[in-house]
Each structure stands twice: as structure tokens, then as C-alpha cells.
Enzyme design. Structure first.
Site, PDB file in Angstrom:
ATOM      1  N   HIS A   1      33.547  40.270  72.563  1.00 37.67           N
ATOM      2  CA  HIS A   1      33.182  41.191  71.481  1.00 37.67           C
ATOM      3  C   HIS A   1      33.263  40.521  70.115  1.00 37.67           C
ATOM      4  O   HIS A   1      33.291  41.205  69.086  1.00 37.67           O
ATOM      5  CB  HIS A   1      34.090  42.433  71.505  1.00 37.67           C
ATOM      6  CG  HIS A   1      33.915  43.272  72.724  1.00 37.67           C
ATOM      7  ND1 HIS A   1      34.910  44.094  73.252  1.00 37.67           N
ATOM      8  CD2 HIS A   1      32.852  43.430  73.558  1.00 37.67           C
ATOM      9  CE1 HIS A   1      34.467  44.694  74.329  1.00 37.67           C
ATOM     10  NE2 HIS A   1      33.227  44.312  74.543  1.00 37.67           N
TER      11      HIS A   1
ATOM     12  N   ILE B   1      39.322  41.535  69.255  1.00 40.09           N
ATOM     13  CA  ILE B   1      38.713  40.836  68.122  1.00 40.09           C
ATOM     14  C   ILE B   1      39.774  40.261  67.182  1.00 40.09           C
ATOM     15  O   ILE B   1      39.442  39.742  66.126  1.00 40.09           O
ATOM     16  CB  ILE B   1      37.781  41.773  67.325  1.00 40.09           C
ATOM     17  CG1 ILE B   1      38.549  42.978  66.748  1.00 40.09           C
ATOM     18  CG2 ILE B   1      36.626  42.250  68.210  1.00 40.09           C
ATOM     19  CD1 ILE B   1      37.743  43.835  65.794  1.00 40.09           C
TER      20      ILE B   1
END
Length: 246
Positions: free
Chosen positions: A121, A105
Site C-alpha cells: 500500500h 504505510i
């Protein structure tokens, strides 16, 4: 051929490469693996770490997440893309890499300059109000965090980074599956292949597979006949050698 020679051969002779990157891709940039020795799930100073990315808990009390997120954003600000991030950018510019699927991320692939990135994600670049869904940029959120304990929208709703929390659907899954299926080479970097559904993706591989990861991985969803290279090694060290031969 040894692993270095095989990898160089496959890179030179592939035209549609997909990369799947995990936490080990970013550790050399100074970003700890969340599940590693210094990660949030093992740190003694964090109570109930599983609640940090729990969407239902976030809606009740976002303080725990934003205590973590302030620290994480500082880490990201100081992080510099690694040698391997830059090498992947080179392959993308050559037209070989068609997609980078990342479990991370931190948006380091984008920071390096890569454009064909699918953050399964989610990531920290985009942010949204959980009530009215108004968009807030990375810079806007950082500015709000200077004066607001919990950043809020004009409507009063809490702003949440576009990170996939527990209780939310992962992103681009169908697109990722198709990309892996269509590729003639899948390169898996820094992933233990234990976190689903990303761990399922190698089972869709239409071509050969290269895995480079320092530490144990699960081979459960890796088709044995398609695995050409498995290198248990530091990713940057390996790709510096690859770069000299490529």
C-alpha cells in the site's frame, strides 16, 4: 506440539520465509489501526474519513489529507519498532526471511532495519509531485510542512506521499504473489485478511502457514491444509515466548 513448539520448529526448518504484516503489527508501537476503535474510520472528529485516501478528492482538495498526515507523521516520529519487528530483523539477518510484505504505510519495518520490505500500500518515506512526478524525500516533505499548508513542487503541483489511495493500483502485487508461492513458510502477522488484494495472497502459499493476530480474521483465502498455526494472541507476547525457545 502446541502452537509455540510448532512455530519454533517451522522457523528452524524453513529456508524461504515470507511475512505478511497488517495493522496489528504496529498497534503495540502506538500506531492505531485505521479501522480499529481509535482509527480514522471510527473517530467522531473526522468528517467523511473515506475521503482522506481518495485520490480524486485529494486532487480537488488535499487539505483533508494533510490535516491527517501532519498528525500521522508525528505519531510515526514517536513510534518505536516492536519486539516482533526486531525479531523479524533477526530472521532476515539469518537469511531465513526473503521478503516482508506489509499492508502498513508507517515504514516501521524499515525503521527496525529490515531491508527486504514490499509496501503493498506504499509508505511515507517517498513523496512525489502529482504533476511533474519530481521526487521529494521524507525529510524534504517534513521541512515543507513547516512553512506550507499544502506542500507544493516548484512546478506548482501538489506533493503526495507514495501511499496507495483509493483509485490507485497497489504496488508489487505480481512480485508478492510469486514470493508467497515460492516460500516454504508464510507468516501472517496482525492482519484480519479482509482487505483485498492483500487478503488474496495466502491462497498462493506454496508452503505452510502461520497466523498470529489478536482478533477475528477471515479464513476465506487461507488454504486449510497448509495452515499449521493459528494463534489469536498479542503478537509481541507470542514472539517473546518464541524467542526464548528459538
Amino acid at each position: 506440539m502446541n502452537n509455540l513448539e510448532k512455530t519454533v520448529y517451522l522457523l528452524k526448518n524453513s529456508k524461504n520465509i515470507t511475512v505478511l504484516s497488517g495493522a496489528g503489527m504496529s498497534t503495540n508501537a502506538g500506531i492505531a489501526d485505521f479501522r480499529g476503535p481509535n482509527g480514522i474510520y471510527t473517530r467522531a472528529d473526522i468528517d467523511y474519513p473515506e475521503r482522506i485516501f481518495d485520490f480524486e478528492y485529494f486532487k480537488k482538495d488535499p487539505h483533508l489529507f494533510y490535516k491527517f498526515h501532519r498528525e500521522f507523521l508525528k505519531t510515526i516520529e514517536n513510534a518505536v519498532p516492536t519486539f516482533t519487528h526486531e525479531f523479524l530483523l533477526k530472521l532476515e539477518k539469518e537469511g531465513k526471511i526473503k521478503s516482508i510484505i506489509t499492508q502498513n504505510i508507517d515504514s516501521l519495518h524499515q525503521k527496525a532495519g529490515s531491508e527486504k520490505v514490499l509496501e503493498i500500500h506504499g509508505g511515507v518515506i517517498n513523496n512525489y509531485c502529482i504533476e511533474c512526478h519530481k521526487f521529494f524525500s521524507y525529510e524534504e516533505l517534513k521541512e515543507k510542512l513547516k512553512s506550507e499548508d499544502i506542500p507544493k513542487c516548484d512546478c506548482g503541483g501538489v506533493i503526495k506521499p507514495d501511499i496507495v489511495f483509493f483509485g490507485e493500483m497497489v504496488k508489487f502485487l505480481d512480485q508478492c504473489q510469486k514470493q508467497v508461492q515460492d516460500s516454504d513458510l508464510l507468516i501472517i502477522l496482525g492482519s484480519s485478511l479482509t482487505v483485498t488484494p492483500a487478503a488474496f495472497l495466502p491462497s498462493y502459499a506454496g508452503g505452510k502457514i502461520i497466523i498470529v493476530n489478536k482478533g477475528n480474521i477471515s479464513f476465506f483465502y487461507v488454504p486449510e491444509k497448509k495452515l499449521e498455526v493459528y494463534e489469536n494472541n498479542d503478537i509481541d507476547s507470542f514472539f517473546k515466548k518464541i524467542s526464548n525457545l528459538y
